[in-house]
Write a protein that holds these residues in place. Structure first.
Motif, PDB file in Angstrom:
ATOM      1  N   GLU A  28       2.033  35.901 -29.341  1.00 31.49           N
ATOM      2  CA  GLU A  28       1.150  36.977 -29.781  1.00 31.49           C
ATOM      3  C   GLU A  28       1.568  38.318 -29.185  1.00 31.49           C
ATOM      4  OE1 GLU A  28      -2.702  35.702 -28.615  1.00 31.49           O
ATOM      5  OE2 GLU A  28      -2.756  33.983 -29.984  1.00 31.49           O
ATOM      6  N   THR A  29       2.041  38.277 -27.945  1.00 33.80           N
ATOM      7  CA  THR A  29       2.441  39.508 -27.266  1.00 33.80           C
ATOM      8  C   THR A  29       3.720  40.084 -27.855  1.00 33.80           C
ATOM      9  OG1 THR A  29       1.413  38.770 -25.205  1.00 33.80           O
ATOM     10  CG2 THR A  29       3.061  40.523 -25.039  1.00 33.80           C
ATOM     11  N   VAL A  30       4.735  39.208 -28.056  1.00 32.93           N
ATOM     12  CA  VAL A  30       6.038  39.693 -28.547  1.00 32.93           C
ATOM     13  C   VAL A  30       6.105  39.722 -30.069  1.00 32.93           C
ATOM     14  CG1 VAL A  30       7.202  38.885 -26.484  1.00 32.93           C
ATOM     15  CG2 VAL A  30       7.091  37.370 -28.470  1.00 32.93           C
ATOM     16  N   LYS A  31       5.039  39.153 -30.723  1.00 27.60           N
ATOM     17  CA  LYS A  31       4.963  39.137 -32.196  1.00 27.60           C
ATOM     18  C   LYS A  31       6.202  38.489 -32.813  1.00 27.60           C
ATOM     19  CE  LYS A  31       1.917  43.173 -32.606  1.00 27.60           C
ATOM     20  NZ  LYS A  31       1.556  43.174 -31.167  1.00 27.60           N
ATOM     21  N   THR A  32       6.636  37.380 -32.194  1.00 27.91           N
ATOM     22  CA  THR A  32       7.802  36.631 -32.654  1.00 27.91           C
ATOM     23  C   THR A  32       7.554  35.151 -32.451  1.00 27.91           C
ATOM     24  OG1 THR A  32       9.286  38.439 -32.016  1.00 27.91           O
ATOM     25  CG2 THR A  32      10.295  36.289 -32.369  1.00 27.91           C
ATOM     26  N   SER A  33       7.982  34.343 -33.423  1.00 28.34           N
ATOM     27  CA  SER A  33       7.837  32.898 -33.285  1.00 28.34           C
ATOM     28  C   SER A  33       8.810  32.361 -32.236  1.00 28.34           C
ATOM     29  CB  SER A  33       8.107  32.203 -34.626  1.00 28.34           C
ATOM     30  OG  SER A  33       8.127  30.797 -34.457  1.00 28.34           O
ATOM     31  N   LEU A  34       8.316  31.519 -31.366  1.00 28.20           N
ATOM     32  CA  LEU A  34       9.139  30.906 -30.333  1.00 28.20           C
ATOM     33  C   LEU A  34       9.302  29.410 -30.570  1.00 28.20           C
ATOM     34  CD1 LEU A  34       7.561  32.661 -27.205  1.00 28.20           C
ATOM     35  CD2 LEU A  34       9.615  33.345 -28.446  1.00 28.20           C
ATOM     36  N   GLU A  35       9.070  28.963 -31.773  1.00 27.75           N
ATOM     37  CA  GLU A  35       9.023  27.532 -32.072  1.00 27.75           C
ATOM     38  C   GLU A  35      10.311  26.804 -31.711  1.00 27.75           C
ATOM     39  OE1 GLU A  35       8.132  24.499 -35.811  1.00 27.75           O
ATOM     40  OE2 GLU A  35       7.502  26.590 -35.910  1.00 27.75           O
TER      41      GLU A  35
END
Length: 285
Positions: A28-35
């Motif tokens: 949510e903070t970096v607005k990037t998926s870390l999947e």
């Protein structure tokens, strides 16, 4: 501590669930998926009270992290990240978990000369390095003793936390503590913290730094018997500043170069190096 009594599967599930929640916040903070991003964990997570116990690797170990003990935990439906758990290191009479990875992150050069990794903290670590291998380990309970003396002993009434090393007369009192630590027994010197207060020789904040100097100086005194060719001092900035001052007062910094690094810097570099070597071993691109 209660989780340490649970079966390994339950402990692992418990801690992975905590990690999952933190990773969601990070996304949510970096607005990037870390999947698809792997997770690398060092420190007490591999201990008896951690997520999954791994045995200690006996000294010596390679300073590039290539032979540290690790375990890869495959992703599951509940936790979709490949997880690499890094174990600790032991000598015949000492142990560490986490600092071995930070040592790797210091990126020691291969050298015939003996280097020292010094990590200050609750349990400060001194690790001797030579020929690209960590060979010997000593732990000093400096931080824990400081906490006990300054918060639970009679000395608690004679010290006051606050202020920075470079403010007012704090540095001078810290340096005096380091010098005094070389002249008399610590058990006697510690009582001087009380008399400094009783006789109004120092403020309670100055006394706080004096006590710190006594303990750090007592720890670093051992180095005078065998000064290495170089010292890498890695840890939290506040502690690094204290130890840098102590090494200077003792004359050690005049006899060998001292380089400083932050704990965050060496932890991330060390974890990346160990992770890279683990992928190579597994034949994973």
């Amino acid at each position: 501590m209660a989780k340490a009594q649970q079966p390994p599967e339950q402990r692992l599930s418990f801690y992975l669930d905590i990690l999952r929640k933190h990773l969601q916040k990070l996304e949510e903070t970096v607005k990037t998926s870390l999947e698809d991003v792997p997770v690398v964990i060092s420190g007490m997570a591999s201990s008896t009270i951690g997520m999954l116990e791994l045995p200690y690797k006996p000294l010596p170990f390679a300073t590039d992290g290539s032979d540290l003990l690790t375990k890869t935990i495959a992703p599951t439906a509940d936790f979709r990240h490949t997880t690499l758990l890094i174990s600790g290191v032991k000598s015949d009479d000492d142990v560490m978990r986490g600092e071995e990875t930070q040592l790797v992150g210091c990126q020691f050069e291969l050298s015939e000369q003996e280097q020292l990794f010094l990590h200050p903290g609750t349990h400060a670590k001194h690790v001797r390095v030579q020929h690209g291998r960590a060979l010997a380990l000593k732990t000093y309970m400096t931080g824990e003793f400081f906490a006990l003396l300054s918060k639970q002993a009679i000395l608690a009434n004679s010290v006051e936390e606050g202020g920075k090393l470079e403010e007012g007369n704090n540095l001078q009192w810290f340096e005096k503590g380091v010098r005094d630590s070389q002249q008399a027994n610590l058990l006697h010197n510690a009582f001087l913290v009380r008399t400094n207060d009783l006789f109004k020789k120092a403020t309670r904040q100055e006394n706080y730094f004096y006590l710190s100097g006594l303990l750090v100086g007592s720890e670093c005194r051992d180095l005078l018997n065998s000064i290495p060719a170089g010292i890498t001092l890695a840890g939290e900035p506040v502690l690094v500043a204290h130890y840098s001052a102590a090494l200077r007062v003792l004359g050690i910094a005049d006899k060998c170069p001292v380089q400083t690094k932050t704990a965050e810097e060496v932890t991330l570099r060390g974890q990346l190096s160990v992770f890279t070597h683990s992928r190579i071993k597994e034949g994973t691109p």
